[in-house]
Design an enzyme around this catalytic site. Structure first.
Site, PDB file in Angstrom:
ATOM      1  N   HIS A  82       0.634  -1.248   0.064  1.00 29.09           N
ATOM      2  CA  HIS A  82      -0.175   0.296   0.120  1.00 29.09           C
ATOM      3  C   HIS A  82       1.033   1.435   0.086  1.00 29.09           C
ATOM      4  O   HIS A  82       2.033   0.990   0.737  1.00 29.09           O
ATOM      5  CB  HIS A  82      -0.604  -0.138   1.517  1.00 29.09           C
ATOM      6  CG  HIS A  82      -2.298  -1.140   1.252  1.00 29.09           C
ATOM      7  ND1 HIS A  82      -3.069  -1.364   1.945  1.00 29.09           N
ATOM      8  CD2 HIS A  82      -2.005  -1.792   1.016  1.00 29.09           C
ATOM      9  CE1 HIS A  82      -4.002  -1.962   1.740  1.00 29.09           C
ATOM     10  NE2 HIS A  82      -3.288  -2.644   0.978  1.00 29.09           N
TER      11      HIS A  82
ATOM     12  N   GLU B 183       1.293   4.138   1.533  1.00 26.69           N
ATOM     13  CA  GLU B 183       1.663   4.429   2.848  1.00 26.69           C
ATOM     14  C   GLU B 183       3.297   3.089   3.440  1.00 26.69           C
ATOM     15  O   GLU B 183       3.619   3.234   4.231  1.00 26.69           O
ATOM     16  CB  GLU B 183       0.734   4.190   4.374  1.00 26.69           C
ATOM     17  CG  GLU B 183      -1.022   4.671   4.192  1.00 26.69           C
ATOM     18  CD  GLU B 183      -1.493   3.651   3.489  1.00 26.69           C
ATOM     19  OE1 GLU B 183      -1.566   3.760   2.399  1.00 26.69           O
ATOM     20  OE2 GLU B 183      -3.089   4.440   4.042  1.00 26.69           O
TER      21      GLU B 183
ATOM     22  N   CYS C  68      -5.779   2.166   5.659  1.00 22.19           N
ATOM     23  CA  CYS C  68      -6.863   0.981   6.249  1.00 22.19           C
ATOM     24  C   CYS C  68      -6.120   0.167   7.478  1.00 22.19           C
ATOM     25  O   CYS C  68      -5.269   1.034   8.522  1.00 22.19           O
ATOM     26  CB  CYS C  68      -6.412  -0.154   5.048  1.00 22.19           C
ATOM     27  SG  CYS C  68      -4.681  -0.856   4.757  1.00 22.19           S
TER      28      CYS C  68
ATOM     29  N   CYS D 290      -2.290  -0.330   7.781  1.00 29.18           N
ATOM     30  CA  CYS D 290      -0.946   0.148   7.389  1.00 29.18           C
ATOM     31  C   CYS D 290      -1.450   1.418   8.563  1.00 29.18           C
ATOM     32  O   CYS D 290      -0.560   1.898   8.607  1.00 29.18           O
ATOM     33  CB  CYS D 290      -2.116   0.946   6.343  1.00 29.18           C
ATOM     34  SG  CYS D 290      -1.311   0.492   4.744  1.00 29.18           S
TER      35      CYS D 290
END
Length: 159
Positions: A55, A57, A85, A88
């Site tokens: 992701h 992040e 999420c 993360c």
């Protein structure tokens, strides 16, 4: 009133979201800043890297750790175009990010509200300053366009 540096860095994250979209990834971008200096950046890449943890992040946090040679990213601010999420957010807590700034909420998960409750309930020692809604409209637009295109593409394949 919004801090001009928050707008500047969120614009940078938004450009990375468009870069992710160009590469057919969900358009989310992230930049990590310390003392108003860019340390790292990331965009969603799970498809390209065959990595469910890639992701925006996580990519930015990993790069930042390599750049500063430390897994603790003390005094940093992470700018993300969409609310992180659960995975993360856990990484953000463990990396000791001081401040999280995101553009638009994740209406499916509402992670931040849940995690604020978890932080208070579990008595997590590291608390993150969280700010939301920075360039919210622009961040929503890129996501909505992407998913609208995906639905159209799927419909045309079925027809």
């Amino acid at each position: 009133m919004t801090d001009p540096s928050d707008l500047y860095w969120m614009h940078h994250a938004l450009l990375l979201a468009y870069y992710a979209q160009y590469h057919r990834e969900i358009p989310i971008g992230a930049v990590l800043v310390i003392h108003n200096h860019l340390i790292s950046k990331g965009w969603n890449q799970p498809i390209r890297l065959n990595d469910p943890t890639a992701h925006a992040e996580i990519v930015a946090l990993r790069e930042a750790g390599r750049v500063i040679q430390n897994y603790r990213l003390v005094n940093s601010t992470l700018y993300v175009t969409m609310e992180p999420c659960l995975m993360c957010f856990g990484a953000i807590i463990h990396s000791r990010v001081k401040r999280l700034v995101y553009g638009t909420s994740n209406t499916k998960h509402e992670t931040i509200r849940t995690l604020k409750y978890i932080q208070e309930t579990l008595k997590v020692h590291h608390h993150i300053q969280i700010e939301s809604g920075i360039l919210e409209k622009e961040c929503k637009i890129v996501l909505n366009q992407f998913f609208r295109y995906q639905r159209i593409k799927k419909t045309n394949l079925i027809s």
